[in-house]
Design a protein around this motif. Structure first.
Motif, PDB file in Angstrom:
ATOM      1  N   ILE A 144       0.759  -1.443   0.208  1.00  0.00           N
ATOM      2  CA  ILE A 144      -0.132  -0.188   0.430  1.00  0.00           C
ATOM      3  C   ILE A 144       0.918   0.979  -0.402  1.00  0.00           C
ATOM      4  CG2 ILE A 144      -1.425   0.684   1.078  1.00  0.00           C
ATOM      5  CD1 ILE A 144      -2.848  -1.473   2.084  1.00  0.00           C
ATOM      6  N   ALA A 192      -5.988   7.560   2.153  1.00  0.00           N
ATOM      7  CA  ALA A 192      -6.165   8.817   2.722  1.00  0.00           C
ATOM      8  C   ALA A 192      -7.323   9.081   2.442  1.00  0.00           C
ATOM      9  CB  ALA A 192      -5.080  10.571   2.373  1.00  0.00           C
ATOM     10  N   GLN A 232     -13.053  12.871   7.405  1.00  0.00           N
ATOM     11  CA  GLN A 232     -12.323  11.222   8.665  1.00  0.00           C
ATOM     12  C   GLN A 232     -13.617  11.318   9.492  1.00  0.00           C
ATOM     13  OE1 GLN A 232      -8.066  13.023   9.127  1.00  0.00           O
ATOM     14  NE2 GLN A 232      -8.062  13.492   7.099  1.00  0.00           N
ATOM     15  N   TYR A 237     -15.295   5.623   7.195  1.00  0.00           N
ATOM     16  CA  TYR A 237     -14.723   5.723   4.943  1.00  0.00           C
ATOM     17  C   TYR A 237     -13.180   4.838   5.395  1.00  0.00           C
ATOM     18  CZ  TYR A 237     -18.330   8.500   3.145  1.00  0.00           C
ATOM     19  OH  TYR A 237     -19.690   9.269   3.683  1.00  0.00           O
ATOM     20  N   TYR A 251      -4.744   3.705  13.104  1.00  0.00           N
ATOM     21  CA  TYR A 251      -5.656   3.574  12.059  1.00  0.00           C
ATOM     22  C   TYR A 251      -5.419   1.818  11.613  1.00  0.00           C
ATOM     23  CZ  TYR A 251      -6.838   3.304   6.783  1.00  0.00           C
ATOM     24  OH  TYR A 251      -7.787   2.796   6.260  1.00  0.00           O
TER      25      TYR A 251
HETATM   26  N1  ACO Z   1      -4.493   7.022  14.982  1.00  0.00           N
HETATM   27  C1  ACO Z   1      -5.855   6.037  15.835  1.00  0.00           C
HETATM   28  N2  ACO Z   1      -6.693   5.857  14.884  1.00  0.00           N
HETATM   29  C2  ACO Z   1      -7.135   5.721  14.011  1.00  0.00           C
HETATM   30  C3  ACO Z   1      -6.322   6.690  13.440  1.00  0.00           C
HETATM   31  C4  ACO Z   1      -4.456   8.223  14.017  1.00  0.00           C
HETATM   32  N3  ACO Z   1      -4.933   8.504  13.365  1.00  0.00           N
HETATM   33  N4  ACO Z   1      -7.177   7.169  12.322  1.00  0.00           N
HETATM   34  C5  ACO Z   1      -8.593   6.638  12.784  1.00  0.00           C
HETATM   35  N5  ACO Z   1      -8.348   5.839  13.519  1.00  0.00           N
HETATM   36  C6  ACO Z   1      -9.146   4.773  13.954  1.00  0.00           C
HETATM   37  C7  ACO Z   1     -10.980   5.600  14.541  1.00  0.00           C
HETATM   38  O1  ACO Z   1     -11.560   6.601  14.970  1.00  0.00           O
HETATM   39  C8  ACO Z   1     -11.642   4.556  14.083  1.00  0.00           C
HETATM   40  O2  ACO Z   1     -11.636   4.134  15.633  1.00  0.00           O
HETATM   41  P1  ACO Z   1     -13.078   2.728  15.793  1.00  0.00           P
HETATM   42  O3  ACO Z   1     -13.123   1.826  14.590  1.00  0.00           O
HETATM   43  O4  ACO Z   1     -12.838   2.584  16.891  1.00  0.00           O
HETATM   44  O5  ACO Z   1     -14.257   3.723  15.544  1.00  0.00           O
HETATM   45  C9  ACO Z   1     -10.896   3.527  13.120  1.00  0.00           C
HETATM   46  O6  ACO Z   1      -9.836   4.038  13.075  1.00  0.00           O
HETATM   47  C10 ACO Z   1     -10.602   4.315  11.729  1.00  0.00           C
HETATM   48  O7  ACO Z   1     -11.423   5.237  11.153  1.00  0.00           O
HETATM   49  P2  ACO Z   1     -12.092   4.938  10.310  1.00  0.00           P
HETATM   50  O8  ACO Z   1     -13.093   6.777   9.840  1.00  0.00           O
HETATM   51  O9  ACO Z   1     -12.409   4.386   9.339  1.00  0.00           O
HETATM   52  O10 ACO Z   1     -11.064   5.923   9.226  1.00  0.00           O
HETATM   53  P3  ACO Z   1     -10.696   7.295   8.232  1.00  0.00           P
HETATM   54  O11 ACO Z   1     -11.848   7.045   7.477  1.00  0.00           O
HETATM   55  O12 ACO Z   1     -10.746   8.514   9.145  1.00  0.00           O
HETATM   56  O13 ACO Z   1      -9.437   6.903   7.646  1.00  0.00           O
HETATM   57  C11 ACO Z   1      -7.098   7.192   7.466  1.00  0.00           C
HETATM   58  C12 ACO Z   1      -8.329   7.135   8.533  1.00  0.00           C
HETATM   59  C13 ACO Z   1      -6.845   7.102   6.168  1.00  0.00           C
HETATM   60  C14 ACO Z   1      -5.855   7.417   8.494  1.00  0.00           C
HETATM   61  C15 ACO Z   1      -7.056   9.506   7.458  1.00  0.00           C
HETATM   62  O14 ACO Z   1      -7.236   9.527   8.864  1.00  0.00           O
HETATM   63  C16 ACO Z   1      -6.550  10.439   7.225  1.00  0.00           C
HETATM   64  O15 ACO Z   1      -6.840  10.084   5.443  1.00  0.00           O
HETATM   65  N6  ACO Z   1      -5.629  10.849   7.280  1.00  0.00           N
HETATM   66  C17 ACO Z   1      -4.353  11.431   6.584  1.00  0.00           C
HETATM   67  C18 ACO Z   1      -3.542  10.652   5.206  1.00  0.00           C
HETATM   68  C19 ACO Z   1      -2.690  10.037   6.722  1.00  0.00           C
HETATM   69  O16 ACO Z   1      -2.153   9.965   7.739  1.00  0.00           O
HETATM   70  N7  ACO Z   1      -3.042   8.396   5.898  1.00  0.00           N
HETATM   71  C20 ACO Z   1      -1.817   7.610   5.897  1.00  0.00           C
HETATM   72  C21 ACO Z   1      -0.537   6.920   5.955  1.00  0.00           C
HETATM   73  S1  ACO Z   1       0.571   6.285   5.588  1.00  0.00           S
HETATM   74  C22 ACO Z   1      -0.009   5.153   4.126  1.00  0.00           C
HETATM   75  O17 ACO Z   1      -0.587   6.012   3.554  1.00  0.00           O
HETATM   76  C23 ACO Z   1       0.928   3.947   3.601  1.00  0.00           C
END
Ligand code: ACO
Length: 169
Positions: free
Chosen positions: A82, A86, A92, A96, A127
């Motif tokens: 992967i 994002a 967020q 999703y 996450y």
């Molecule tokens: N730290 C801890 N927990 C998290 C985080 C985090 N940064 N982000 C989401 N979660 C948790 C949520 O609280 C949720 O928990 P739950 O199931 O107990 O309710 C679970 O993870 C899933 O949350 P979603 O709503 O499905 O996730 P979301 O749609 O917010 O997407 C993502 C998560 C992709 C990380 C988003 O926050 C984002 O785009 N962040 C900025 C970009 C980023 O950091 N991307 C990853 C970088 S690494 C890479 O790309 C290889």
């Protein structure tokens, strides 16, 4: 909401979507060089899964990208890396990111992928843990050595995908 797989197949409609995905990743992953993101998103070996929304401003065919995961499958070695994951800032923590990952796992299982690996940013480790990724790597090193680059800024994490589990149920 629409879910779709996008690859660089040269079709104008795919390229328009890939441009939008590139913008999403650039915005949400500001530490990643934009040229690097563009290179991988448009690379023909990469696959992107996207969640799209009809744009309320234009009410028409113009779509807003809610989130995407871009990955590169190595079918021979039965794993995929992967590259980018994002979700748009305004969408967020609504599930999703989980939905995207489950669809990616389903597509992986369908195409013979056993392991997904990624270099997670520190703030995204939580996450990935919730998506079943672990910092302990079970995949034999011989399968991925030389195929994926070491990346200083992240922690390598892995998720095993069971071929008979439906992750989208
Ligand atoms: N730290 C801890 N927990 C998290 C985080 C985090 N940064 N982000 C989401 N979660 C948790 C949520 O609280 C949720 O928990 P739950 O199931 O107990 O309710 C679970 O993870 C899933 O949350 P979603 O709503 O499905 O996730 P979301 O749609 O917010 O997407 C993502 C998560 C992709 C990380 C988003 O926050 C984002 O785009 N962040 C900025 C970009 C980023 O950091 N991307 C990853 C970088 S690494 C890479 O790309 C290889």
């Amino acid at each position: 909401l629409k879910y779709m797989m996008v690859t660089n197949d040269g079709k104008p409609e795919s390229l328009i979507k890939l441009v939008a995905l590139k913008s999403l990743f650039s915005k949400q992953l500001p530490k990643m060089p934009r040229a690097y993101i563009a290179r991988l998103v448009f690379d023909r070996r990469h696959v992107s899964l996207a969640i799209l929304n009809e744009n309320p401003a234009t009410k028409d065919t113009d779509e807003e990208v809610i989130g995407s995961i871009c990955y590169r499958p190595f079918y021979d070695m039965k794993f995929a890396e992967i590259a980018f994951c994002a979700v748009n800032a305004s969408h967020q923590v609504k599930g999703y990111g989980t939905k995207l990952m489950n669809l990616v796992k389903r597509e992986g299982a369908r195409t013979g992928i056993e392991y997904f690996i990624t270099y997670a940013d520190n703030y995204a480790i939580g996450y990935f843990k919730k998506q079943g990724f672990s910092k302990s790597i079970a995949m034999p090193k011989g399968r991925y050595q030389g195929l994926i680059k070491d990346y200083d800024g992240g922690t390598m994490m892995e998720c095993y995908v069971h071929p008979s589990i439906d992750y989208t149920r």
